[in-house]
Design a protein around this motif. Structure first.
Motif, PDB file in Angstrom:
ATOM      1  N   PHE A  26       2.831  -4.627  -0.859  1.00  0.00           N
ATOM      2  CA  PHE A  26       3.529  -4.042  -0.298  1.00  0.00           C
ATOM      3  C   PHE A  26       3.010  -2.835  -0.126  1.00  0.00           C
ATOM      4  CE2 PHE A  26       6.334  -6.724  -3.518  1.00  0.00           C
ATOM      5  CZ  PHE A  26       7.116  -6.815  -2.729  1.00  0.00           C
ATOM      6  N   ASP A  28       2.638   0.464   2.116  1.00  0.00           N
ATOM      7  CA  ASP A  28       3.518   2.011   2.217  1.00  0.00           C
ATOM      8  C   ASP A  28       2.715   2.260   3.841  1.00  0.00           C
ATOM      9  OD1 ASP A  28       5.250   4.349   2.592  1.00  0.00           O
ATOM     10  OD2 ASP A  28       4.489   4.749   0.703  1.00  0.00           O
ATOM     11  N   VAL A  33       8.308   0.704   4.379  1.00  0.00           N
ATOM     12  CA  VAL A  33       7.312  -0.439   3.027  1.00  0.00           C
ATOM     13  C   VAL A  33       7.779  -2.051   3.865  1.00  0.00           C
ATOM     14  CG1 VAL A  33       7.341  -1.407   0.811  1.00  0.00           C
ATOM     15  CG2 VAL A  33       8.054   0.942   0.942  1.00  0.00           C
ATOM     16  N   GLY A  61      10.873  -4.805   0.521  1.00  0.00           N
ATOM     17  CA  GLY A  61      10.411  -3.462   1.330  1.00  0.00           C
ATOM     18  C   GLY A  61      11.626  -3.079   2.416  1.00  0.00           C
TER      19      GLY A  61
END
Length: 362
Positions: A26, A28, A33, A61
């Motif tokens: 994941f 950011d 995300v 996400g």
């Protein structure tokens, strides 16, 4: 696949079923995300190392990308050739617009990218071409920001003292080189080649892209923080070359920010307090710095303006055409536009940028 029944959804279902992507990271991107799933531990390791400064723990996400390591595939589509950018001759990409998305085929590598309406999938020899998977992930974030109204800029960016500054320039002007000069003087990196400028009413925010700088040997050898990425054998070879030839080399190195400058020196969101346009030349003339009005100097703005390209699908008809120079002029009137002309002097340009970020003036 039967050509008459090819849709984006059918392609996605086929490859996610045949080559299930079960491992995930994941990433950011300054509040957005991206969940990236892969079917290869080796590819996961490459992506984890590249995006390591932006990885977070999450369950899902805002955007999902799947990358499927598999043999080169032929979808049986009659692609349209993407003509090379001005000044270039090699054809690298072809595309096909589906009823529910787009397919981009990379002619040199055989990679296939399919996207649209929330589905994003990379198919082919992904491990061998992990750089193209990285670009695809970054392009999903760019699309996300553009569909929310941001403008795309061809620029590098850094931040210091709460003020961010973007650096653009016509071809070969050295925006990335200037950004790395500023990094050597303590700033924090925001982006290497693309920024998305977001209008906040009376100010602008820039979002960077998680793309590590790719630099030529001349940039590396003239910056002590970067010379470590050049092997001793290459250093000896390059140092013997005439300066003009050195700067023209096509050879590139990845300069990972955390390895060259330390951890925590790469963020993806900052105020766009100023935009520097490099409009200089390699001669011995005096370097000239001045604040200009973007509405009066629209000739400078194409250095910053960037077309959206094949990997952007607008979410509404009104976004199908890229903003024009007048729209960019209106946007950039909400920040400070600085032109640097005359002779090339990276030290003086860095001094100007640092003073602006510390004091808000040049």
């Amino acid at each position: 696949m039967n050509k008459s029944t090819i849709t984006k959804s059918a392609i996605v279902e086929k490859y996610r079923t045949e080559f299930p992507a079960k491992e995930a990271i994941f990433i950011d991107f300054g509040g957005c995300v991206i969940e990236t799933r892969v079917n290869s531990s080796e590819l996961l390791a490459d992506l984890t190392n590249y995006f390591k400064e932006f990885l977070i723990d999450a369950e899902n996400g805002d955007i999902m990308v799947t990358a499927h390591e598999c043999p080169k595939t032929d979808l049986g589509l009659e692609y349209t050739v993407k003509q090379p950018d001005p000044g270039k001759t090699k054809i690298k990409e072809e595309f096909y617009n589906l009823p529910d998305g787009r397919v981009v085929y990379k002619r040199l590598t055989g990679m296939v990218f399919v996207f649209g309406n929330g589905d994003n999938i990379a198919i082919g020899p992904c491990i061998e071409n992990s750089n193209q998977v990285i670009n695809f992930i970054n392009n999903r974030f760019i699309e996300y920001k553009l569909n929310k109204g941001s403008f795309l800029g061809h620029a590098a960016g850094v931040i210091e003292n709460g003020r961010g500054i973007a650096m653009a320039g016509f071809s070969g002007m050295g925006k990335s080189t200037l950004a790395l000069h500023l990094m050597s003087r303590g700033t924090t990196f925001v982006s290497n080649d693309r920024v998305m400028a977001e209008d906040n009413g009376d100010s602008l925010t820039m979002y960077g892209v998680a793309k590590q700088p790719r630099i030529n040997p001349g940039t590396a050898l003239n910056n002590p923080d970067l010379s470590c990425i050049v092997s001793p054998a290459d250093k000896e070879k390059f140092m013997s070359m005439p300066k003009e030839e050195l700067w023209e080399l096509e050879h590139k190195y990845d300069a990972l920010i955390d390895e060259c400058y330390g951890q925590g020196k790469f963020i993806l969101k900052a105020p766009l307090s100023g935009l520097v346009i490099l409009n200089w030349q390699r001669d011995n003339s005096e370097t000239i710095v001045k604040v200009v009005d973007p509405k009066e100097r629209k000739d400078l703005l194409p250095a910053f303006m960037k077309g959206t390209g094949l990997f952007y699908l607008p979410d509404s008809p009104e976004k199908e055409n890229d903003p024009g120079v007048d729209a960019y002029a209106d946007l950039l009137s909400k920040t400070t536009l600085i032109e640097i002309s005359g002779g090339v002097d990276f030290d003086k340009a860095a001094d100007v940028c640092l003073k602006f970020m510390k004091e808000g003036k040049i």
